[in-house]
Scaffold this motif. Structure first.
Motif, mmCIF file in Angstrom:
data_model
loop_
_atom_site.group_PDB
_atom_site.id
_atom_site.type_symbol
_atom_site.label_atom_id
_atom_site.label_comp_id
_atom_site.label_asym_id
_atom_site.label_seq_id
_atom_site.Cartn_x
_atom_site.Cartn_y
_atom_site.Cartn_z
ATOM 1 N N ALA A 176 -61.828 -42.709 -29.446
ATOM 2 C CA ALA A 176 -62.933 -42.255 -30.292
ATOM 3 C C ALA A 176 -62.643 -42.547 -31.760
ATOM 4 C CB ALA A 176 -63.182 -40.762 -30.090
ATOM 5 N N THR A 177 -61.436 -42.252 -32.193
ATOM 6 C CA THR A 177 -61.052 -42.484 -33.593
ATOM 7 C C THR A 177 -61.117 -43.965 -33.932
ATOM 8 O OG1 THR A 177 -59.624 -40.537 -33.585
ATOM 9 C CG2 THR A 177 -59.184 -42.197 -35.268
ATOM 10 N N GLU A 178 -60.618 -44.800 -33.037
ATOM 11 C CA GLU A 178 -60.610 -46.246 -33.280
ATOM 12 C C GLU A 178 -62.032 -46.813 -33.303
ATOM 13 O OE1 GLU A 178 -58.886 -49.748 -34.357
ATOM 14 O OE2 GLU A 178 -57.882 -47.804 -34.167
ATOM 15 N N ILE A 179 -62.863 -46.391 -32.360
ATOM 16 C CA ILE A 179 -64.249 -46.866 -32.328
ATOM 17 C C ILE A 179 -64.983 -46.408 -33.573
ATOM 18 C CG2 ILE A 179 -66.479 -46.616 -31.146
ATOM 19 C CD1 ILE A 179 -64.862 -46.576 -28.487
ATOM 20 N N GLN A 180 -64.787 -45.155 -33.964
ATOM 21 C CA GLN A 180 -65.464 -44.643 -35.153
ATOM 22 C C GLN A 180 -65.069 -45.422 -36.402
ATOM 23 O OE1 GLN A 180 -65.867 -40.505 -35.430
ATOM 24 N NE2 GLN A 180 -66.744 -40.571 -37.449
ATOM 25 N N SER A 181 -63.777 -45.666 -36.548
ATOM 26 C CA SER A 181 -63.297 -46.417 -37.702
ATOM 27 C C SER A 181 -63.927 -47.813 -37.755
ATOM 28 C CB SER A 181 -61.775 -46.527 -37.619
ATOM 29 O OG SER A 181 -61.283 -47.385 -38.603
ATOM 30 N N TYR A 206 -71.507 -50.818 -39.463
ATOM 31 C CA TYR A 206 -72.862 -50.267 -39.332
ATOM 32 C C TYR A 206 -73.056 -49.065 -40.247
ATOM 33 C CZ TYR A 206 -72.866 -53.152 -35.154
ATOM 34 O OH TYR A 206 -72.784 -54.214 -34.300
ATOM 35 N N PRO A 207 -74.227 -48.972 -40.861
ATOM 36 C CA PRO A 207 -74.485 -47.833 -41.755
ATOM 37 C C PRO A 207 -74.750 -46.515 -41.017
ATOM 38 C CG PRO A 207 -76.382 -49.308 -41.717
ATOM 39 C CD PRO A 207 -75.303 -49.955 -40.898
ATOM 40 N N ILE A 231 -73.085 -42.401 -27.485
ATOM 41 C CA ILE A 231 -72.199 -42.776 -28.596
ATOM 42 C C ILE A 231 -71.619 -41.515 -29.242
ATOM 43 C CG2 ILE A 231 -72.119 -43.769 -30.935
ATOM 44 C CD1 ILE A 231 -72.149 -45.923 -28.759
ATOM 45 N N ARG A 232 -72.451 -40.503 -29.464
ATOM 46 C CA ARG A 232 -71.952 -39.253 -30.063
ATOM 47 C C ARG A 232 -70.873 -38.611 -29.194
ATOM 48 N NH1 ARG A 232 -77.575 -37.982 -31.721
ATOM 49 N NH2 ARG A 232 -77.722 -36.839 -29.769
ATOM 50 N N ARG A 233 -71.073 -38.596 -27.879
ATOM 51 C CA ARG A 233 -70.069 -38.025 -26.969
ATOM 52 C C ARG A 233 -68.779 -38.842 -26.997
ATOM 53 N NH1 ARG A 233 -74.610 -37.530 -23.595
ATOM 54 N NH2 ARG A 233 -73.894 -39.292 -22.348
ATOM 55 N N ILE A 234 -68.908 -40.150 -27.059
ATOM 56 C CA ILE A 234 -67.727 -41.021 -27.137
ATOM 57 C C ILE A 234 -66.953 -40.732 -28.415
ATOM 58 C CG2 ILE A 234 -66.968 -43.422 -27.452
ATOM 59 C CD1 ILE A 234 -69.336 -44.191 -25.567
ATOM 60 N N LEU A 235 -67.671 -40.620 -29.527
ATOM 61 C CA LEU A 235 -67.024 -40.405 -30.818
ATOM 62 C C LEU A 235 -66.407 -39.017 -30.943
ATOM 63 C CD1 LEU A 235 -69.539 -42.240 -33.171
ATOM 64 C CD2 LEU A 235 -67.364 -43.076 -32.269
ATOM 65 N N HIS A 254 -54.782 -52.202 -27.994
ATOM 66 C CA HIS A 254 -53.562 -52.481 -28.745
ATOM 67 C C HIS A 254 -53.478 -51.541 -29.949
ATOM 68 C CE1 HIS A 254 -50.162 -54.713 -30.303
ATOM 69 N NE2 HIS A 254 -50.785 -54.796 -31.466
ATOM 70 N N SER A 255 -54.588 -51.357 -30.641
ATOM 71 C CA SER A 255 -54.630 -50.435 -31.789
ATOM 72 C C SER A 255 -54.368 -49.001 -31.349
ATOM 73 C CB SER A 255 -55.982 -50.518 -32.495
ATOM 74 O OG SER A 255 -56.175 -51.788 -33.037
ATOM 75 N N ILE A 256 -54.930 -48.620 -30.213
ATOM 76 C CA ILE A 256 -54.739 -47.263 -29.698
ATOM 77 C C ILE A 256 -53.280 -47.051 -29.304
ATOM 78 C CG2 ILE A 256 -55.315 -45.706 -27.790
ATOM 79 C CD1 ILE A 256 -58.125 -47.053 -27.881
ATOM 80 N N LYS A 257 -52.686 -48.056 -28.679
ATOM 81 C CA LYS A 257 -51.280 -47.951 -28.271
ATOM 82 C C LYS A 257 -50.393 -47.750 -29.496
ATOM 83 C CE LYS A 257 -47.592 -50.438 -25.932
ATOM 84 N NZ LYS A 257 -47.187 -51.694 -25.322
ATOM 85 N N LYS A 258 -50.655 -48.498 -30.571
ATOM 86 C CA LYS A 258 -49.878 -48.329 -31.799
ATOM 87 C C LYS A 258 -50.028 -46.911 -32.329
ATOM 88 C CE LYS A 258 -51.094 -51.506 -34.685
ATOM 89 N NZ LYS A 258 -51.325 -52.598 -35.621
#
Length: 86
Positions: A9-14, A20-21, A37-41, A68-72
């Motif tokens: 969720a954090t990675e997708i939100q970032s 997107y605005p 999308i709200r539930r995912i975030l 890969h970003s999430i694993k880091k």
């Protein structure tokens, strides 16, 4: 686990906020309902591979790059917890 969903969720939100605005425009581009999308975030939605693929296309990234970003992030978190436990 819940931790993975929260990191996802954090990675997708970032990433979506860079492109997107609004969540509405992001959801439209990903062809995913805004409520989903709200539930995912929030980290409340267990995401199917197909749904994650749609989101990655809208973010111009791959599932592999996203994980890969999430694993880091998870490794950094684990190291931080070990340091605090000392």
């Amino acid at each position: 686990s819940k931790e993975i969903l929260e990191k996802l969720a954090t990675e997708i939100q970032s990433r979506y906020q860079e492109r997107y605005p609004s969540k509405l425009e992001f959801s439209y581009s990903a062809d995913v309902d805004e409520r989903t999308i709200r539930r995912i975030l929030k980290g409340d939605q267990n995401i199917s591979i197909l749904l994650l693929h749609q989101i990655c296309l809208a973010l111009d990234t791959s599932i592999g790059e996203l994980f890969h970003s999430i694993k880091k992030a998870l490794v950094i978190h684990a190291v931080f917890l070990k340091i605090l436990a000392r």
